[in-house]
Each structure stands twice: as structure tokens, then as C-alpha cells.
Design a protein around this motif. Structure first.
Motif, mmCIF file in Angstrom:
data_model
loop_
_atom_site.group_PDB
_atom_site.id
_atom_site.type_symbol
_atom_site.label_atom_id
_atom_site.label_comp_id
_atom_site.label_asym_id
_atom_site.label_seq_id
_atom_site.Cartn_x
_atom_site.Cartn_y
_atom_site.Cartn_z
ATOM 1 N N MET A 1 0.840 -1.193 0.000
ATOM 2 C CA MET A 1 0.000 0.000 0.000
ATOM 3 C C MET A 1 0.885 1.256 0.000
ATOM 4 N N ILE A 2 0.486 2.222 -0.783
ATOM 5 C CA ILE A 2 1.242 3.470 -0.871
ATOM 6 C C ILE A 2 0.562 4.538 -0.024
ATOM 7 N N THR A 3 1.340 5.193 0.837
ATOM 8 C CA THR A 3 0.845 6.287 1.661
ATOM 9 C C THR A 3 1.065 7.601 0.910
ATOM 10 N N LYS A 4 -0.015 8.366 0.751
ATOM 11 C CA LYS A 4 0.110 9.676 0.096
ATOM 12 C C LYS A 4 0.556 10.714 1.120
ATOM 13 N N VAL A 5 1.625 11.425 0.785
ATOM 14 C CA VAL A 5 2.186 12.450 1.653
ATOM 15 C C VAL A 5 2.391 13.702 0.805
ATOM 16 N N THR A 6 1.975 14.846 1.328
ATOM 17 C CA THR A 6 2.190 16.096 0.598
ATOM 18 C C THR A 6 3.372 16.844 1.208
ATOM 19 N N CYS A 7 4.001 17.699 0.396
ATOM 20 C CA CYS A 7 5.031 18.587 0.933
ATOM 21 C C CYS A 7 4.916 19.951 0.270
ATOM 22 N N ALA A 8 5.271 20.969 1.037
ATOM 23 C CA ALA A 8 5.118 22.354 0.615
ATOM 24 C C ALA A 8 6.470 22.978 0.312
ATOM 25 N N LEU A 9 6.582 23.571 -0.860
ATOM 26 C CA LEU A 9 7.736 24.389 -1.209
ATOM 27 C C LEU A 9 7.267 25.824 -1.045
ATOM 28 N N ILE A 10 7.510 26.359 0.155
ATOM 29 C CA ILE A 10 7.002 27.681 0.525
ATOM 30 C C ILE A 10 8.052 28.713 0.148
ATOM 31 N N GLU A 11 7.673 29.604 -0.760
ATOM 32 C CA GLU A 11 8.617 30.589 -1.286
ATOM 33 C C GLU A 11 8.364 31.967 -0.677
ATOM 34 N N GLN A 12 9.460 32.655 -0.382
ATOM 35 C CA GLN A 12 9.382 34.032 0.108
ATOM 36 C C GLN A 12 10.729 34.705 -0.142
ATOM 37 N N TYR A 13 10.698 35.875 -0.788
ATOM 38 C CA TYR A 13 11.907 36.680 -1.035
ATOM 39 C C TYR A 13 13.007 35.882 -1.737
ATOM 40 N N GLY A 14 12.620 35.045 -2.710
ATOM 41 C CA GLY A 14 13.607 34.293 -3.472
ATOM 42 C C GLY A 14 14.207 33.101 -2.739
ATOM 43 N N ARG A 15 13.632 32.758 -1.602
ATOM 44 C CA ARG A 15 14.120 31.612 -0.816
ATOM 45 C C ARG A 15 12.971 30.626 -0.610
ATOM 46 N N PRO A 68 5.105 14.213 -8.505
ATOM 47 C CA PRO A 68 5.181 13.348 -7.323
ATOM 48 C C PRO A 68 6.329 12.336 -7.427
ATOM 49 N N VAL A 69 6.797 11.868 -6.268
ATOM 50 C CA VAL A 69 7.894 10.908 -6.183
ATOM 51 C C VAL A 69 7.416 9.713 -5.366
ATOM 52 N N VAL A 70 7.599 8.506 -5.900
ATOM 53 C CA VAL A 70 7.299 7.295 -5.135
ATOM 54 C C VAL A 70 8.616 6.785 -4.549
ATOM 55 N N GLN A 71 8.636 6.608 -3.232
ATOM 56 C CA GLN A 71 9.871 6.230 -2.534
ATOM 57 C C GLN A 71 9.568 5.127 -1.524
ATOM 58 N N ARG A 72 10.413 4.114 -1.514
ATOM 59 C CA ARG A 72 10.282 3.031 -0.542
ATOM 60 C C ARG A 72 11.236 3.291 0.632
ATOM 61 N N TYR A 73 10.691 3.223 1.844
ATOM 62 C CA TYR A 73 11.492 3.316 3.068
ATOM 63 C C TYR A 73 11.238 2.030 3.843
ATOM 64 N N GLY A 74 12.161 1.068 3.771
ATOM 65 C CA GLY A 74 11.972 -0.207 4.473
ATOM 66 C C GLY A 74 10.704 -0.897 3.990
ATOM 67 N N ASP A 75 9.749 -1.132 4.901
ATOM 68 C CA ASP A 75 8.515 -1.828 4.530
ATOM 69 C C ASP A 75 7.394 -0.859 4.145
ATOM 70 N N LYS A 76 7.692 0.437 4.078
ATOM 71 C CA LYS A 76 6.679 1.438 3.729
ATOM 72 C C LYS A 76 7.010 2.073 2.380
#
Length: 134
Positions: A1-15, A68-76
Motif C-alpha cells: 500500500m502506498i501512503t500519500k504524503v504532501t510537501c510544501a515548497l514555501i517561497e518568500q523573497y527568493g528563498r 510526485p515521487v514514489v519512494q520506498r522506506y523499508g517496509d513502507k
């Protein structure tokens, strides 16, 4: 089973905001783009807004979905779903992470990243490069 995880690329002042996982988390001490697991019945965008508020005390607006990126970490296995996000306000208060940095795109490769975040970081750096060259 694949767990869906989101991540934020929060931009401010060029960073962009990156966070360091704590000693007690899996992938301890590695850097990542902040986010979290999508709950049942929750949209990716709603998940990001909730997670960033809970973990960092920031208000954001997800703007653009990246690859999106699919990544295996051990059994997850996770599907990490990145979004470019607008920073709307708030002062960072770390609830789970050890540290955070605001980083210019060309310096992102200098950090020790969680494996799933590496392709996202590379895509972001390429996009940032296109913005500066156009």
C-alpha cells in the motif's frame, strides 16, 4: 500500500523553506520540504494547509503541483506530492522538526536530504533557474 504524503515548497523573497527532521523521527536529522500524510477524504491542498499550520504555525496557499515521487522506506512506500506554495503569514513555531532554514535555490544541493525529497529539490532548482533566465 502506498501512503500519500504532501510537501510544501514555501517561497518568500527568493528563498524556499526547508525543515530538518528531529532525532526521534524516521530519516532522523535529514532535511525535507515540510508536509504530512493525506487523511481519508482530504484533498492534497487541504492536507498541506492543515499540516503546515500544525507543524510550523504558518498560513499558506498551495499554487502549483509538481511531479510526485514514489519512494520506498523499508517496509513502507510513500508517494510524496509537492506543491509550490505562497506564504500568507505566521511566525514559525517548530512542533516536530529540529530546525528550519530559508534557502536560495542554488544552495539546496548542499543539504543532506531525505531520499524522496531529492528529485523534488532538483525539479525546484531547475524551475528556479528557468525563472531567472527568462
Amino acid at each position: 500500500m502506498i501512503t500519500k504524503v504532501t510537501c510544501a515548497l514555501i517561497e518568500q523573497y527568493g528563498r524556499v523553506l526547508i525543515t530538518q527532521r528531529s532525532e526521534t523521527m524516521p530519516q532522523a536529522m535529514l532535511w525535507e520540504f515540510p508536509g504530512g500524510k493525506v487523511e481519508d477524504g482530504e484533498t492534497e491542498e487541504a492536507c498541506l494547509i492543515r499540516e503546515i499550520k500544525e507543524e510550523l504555525n504558518l498560513s499558506i496557499t498551495p499554487k502549483k503541483r509538481l511531479t510526485p515521487v514514489v519512494q520506498r522506506y523499508g517496509d513502507k512506500t510513500i508517494e510524496l506530492i509537492p506543491y509550490l506554495c505562497q506564504y500568507n503569514g505566521g511566525t514559525i513555531k517548530l512542533a516536530e522538526h529540529r530546525s528550519y532554514h530559508w534557502v536560495v535555490p542554488q544552495d539546496l544541493a548542499n543539504y543532506d536530504w531525505c531520499p524522496a525529497d531529492v528529485p523534488i529539490m532538483q525539479e525546484f532548482v531547475a524551475l528556479a533557474g528557468e525563472q531567472f533566465s527568462s
